[in-house]
Design a protein around this motif. Sequence first.
Motif, PDB file in Angstrom:
ATOM      1  N   CYS A   8       0.841  -1.181   0.000  1.00 53.41           N
ATOM      2  CA  CYS A   8       0.000   0.000   0.000  1.00 53.41           C
ATOM      3  C   CYS A   8       0.877   1.232   0.000  1.00 53.41           C
ATOM      4  O   CYS A   8       1.657   1.434   0.916  1.00 53.41           O
ATOM      5  CB  CYS A   8      -0.878   0.015   1.230  1.00 53.41           C
ATOM      6  SG  CYS A   8      -1.988  -1.361   1.276  1.00 53.41           S
ATOM      7  N   CYS A 215      -5.798   2.848   0.844  1.00 49.31           N
ATOM      8  CA  CYS A 215      -5.156   1.822   1.678  1.00 49.31           C
ATOM      9  C   CYS A 215      -4.141   2.413   2.655  1.00 49.31           C
ATOM     10  O   CYS A 215      -4.273   2.256   3.862  1.00 49.31           O
ATOM     11  CB  CYS A 215      -4.499   0.762   0.811  1.00 49.31           C
ATOM     12  SG  CYS A 215      -3.672  -0.530   1.725  1.00 49.31           S
ATOM     13  N   ASP A 219      -4.526   2.699   6.679  1.00 47.55           N
ATOM     14  CA  ASP A 219      -3.625   1.941   7.541  1.00 47.55           C
ATOM     15  C   ASP A 219      -2.892   2.856   8.515  1.00 47.55           C
ATOM     16  O   ASP A 219      -2.513   2.437   9.605  1.00 47.55           O
ATOM     17  CB  ASP A 219      -2.628   1.137   6.700  1.00 47.55           C
ATOM     18  CG  ASP A 219      -3.336   0.119   5.828  1.00 47.55           C
ATOM     19  OD1 ASP A 219      -4.543  -0.084   6.055  1.00 47.55           O
ATOM     20  OD2 ASP A 219      -2.708  -0.448   4.932  1.00 47.55           O
ATOM     21  N   HIS A 227      -1.085  -6.282   6.191  1.00 44.30           N
ATOM     22  CA  HIS A 227      -1.471  -6.821   4.889  1.00 44.30           C
ATOM     23  C   HIS A 227      -0.608  -6.138   3.840  1.00 44.30           C
ATOM     24  O   HIS A 227       0.038  -5.148   4.122  1.00 44.30           O
ATOM     25  CB  HIS A 227      -2.958  -6.613   4.628  1.00 44.30           C
ATOM     26  CG  HIS A 227      -3.414  -5.197   4.765  1.00 44.30           C
ATOM     27  ND1 HIS A 227      -3.671  -4.632   5.991  1.00 44.30           N
ATOM     28  CD2 HIS A 227      -3.628  -4.233   3.860  1.00 44.30           C
ATOM     29  CE1 HIS A 227      -4.033  -3.370   5.814  1.00 44.30           C
ATOM     30  NE2 HIS A 227      -4.021  -3.096   4.535  1.00 44.30           N
ATOM     31  N   HIS A 233      -9.026  -4.371   1.664  1.00 41.63           N
ATOM     32  CA  HIS A 233     -10.101  -3.467   2.080  1.00 41.63           C
ATOM     33  C   HIS A 233     -11.396  -3.745   1.334  1.00 41.63           C
ATOM     34  O   HIS A 233     -12.458  -3.315   1.754  1.00 41.63           O
ATOM     35  CB  HIS A 233      -9.674  -2.008   1.882  1.00 41.63           C
ATOM     36  CG  HIS A 233      -8.511  -1.626   2.737  1.00 41.63           C
ATOM     37  ND1 HIS A 233      -8.647  -1.245   4.049  1.00 41.63           N
ATOM     38  CD2 HIS A 233      -7.184  -1.616   2.471  1.00 41.63           C
ATOM     39  CE1 HIS A 233      -7.450  -0.988   4.549  1.00 41.63           C
ATOM     40  NE2 HIS A 233      -6.541  -1.220   3.620  1.00 41.63           N
TER      41      HIS A 233
END
Length: 474
Positions: A8, A215, A219, A227, A233
Amino acid sequence: MAALIGACVIPSLSAAEGSGAAGAAVSASPAASRGWSRLLRPGEIPPPPWPRRRPARDKRPWRGYAPPAAWPAEPSSPPVTAIDAEKLGGALRRLCGRGLKQATAQRYAGWMIEQGKHFGVDPFLIGAVIFHQSRCRLGKPRKRGHGEGLARIHAATHRRQLHEGRYRYWTLEQGAWKPRELDVSRFALTARGLRKGEASIYFTAALLSIYKQQCANLDAAVRSEPHRHPVSHFLWGDRVLGARFEDRVLRVRRLLLDDYTGTTPKARASYRGMPLFSPLDGVPLKVSSGFYDRRDRRRRHRGVDFVSVHGEPVRAVADGVVFFAGVDVPRRGARIVSPARSGRVRRSSMGRGGLFVLIQHGKGFASGYFHLASYTVAARQQVKGGQLIGYVGRTGIKESPAHLHFELRYQKRRFNPFHHLRPYLLPPTGHTEVRADKPKKKKKGKRGKGKLRRKRAGVVKLRRKAAKRSKPSR
Ligand SMILES: [Zn+2]
Ligand SMILES: [Zn+2]
């Protein structure tokens, strides 16, 4: 186009991501930007301004958990403009199986490419999501509340974010949440609207493009389980509580990509001079339960479970002869079933192994493949290493999701396949994590225990003495 697969990363929002429809910035409404900044400590990220989804709970902790950093980079897909719709349709058809007609697969592939181009999302990722969610079936979900359409999207969860055909979401910029909007007015995001194939693929692409942007922001603001990909998501919403979903979806993506590029399985390992193929495509494989793991007081695991998706192809690990293909019957051994009827055996009548295939490779070496959905080989049939023999299923399984249970035997004794299949497994071979749940006893710990026991005994002695003293004398 920016790398579609990877960790991400906050995308550069200034450039429109090379796609036609990146979310547009909206002027912040006073409600969204009011208040919070004054209460925060410097460097702290404000909580997201939208209503939270109730976090779903992952009931069974994922054994064999590998940290996202252990995964090698996912293979990149060809640029969207260079993808051949007919080839992609063929790959999708082979993956989804007989239930999907060739013409329908072609149409899906066309939409995947079109919407992938429109929203700047990898078409192979869209394909992986729809296969994982519904195996490309448009029919009604088996249970209510499973979501609608090919990607099983819940229309109700997104209702609040939709305003007149625009999907509103927030991204973090310079320590504040900025509202952004994405035009999704082409179809209606309703349970009924999602039952159309094109609308399903359209919204899958739209949501994937939003999560690609969000993302890293999410996060940073919400505590999630580690992840490695924004697709997490898609299932979990704001707060990711497990990496299982992305592991499977990315597996499917690798399978699709392998099929599309025409990668034939190659033997990268060997056993006593015999070339050894991987039982599943889309390597590296992740192990969810290792050899000899404890199941309950009496039983131990007699093979290895590989994380896999219902319906993916299973291959013979080496040249040999099939010596059994049938079904496990409780308390009565096993019964032979022809390949044509293998997909139609009632699941409730099966034992723990479900549908399984055993192959003899010569020199006393044999391999076993369990819980198959169906198989394509019959007893006494010759097979080549890497040949398709069946499909991953859930037969004989009560609780866990679909997976392949794989065994290797030498002179009828089972042995640990880890060492021989190492080139196909997720480094550091995946089994260290499996064993992490039963830590080794340390010598130091023993001494500590004894010390603790002596200490406790001392406390008890003192207590007794005190009790004696405090006892009233008769
Ligand atoms: Zn994330
Ligand atoms: Zn197993």
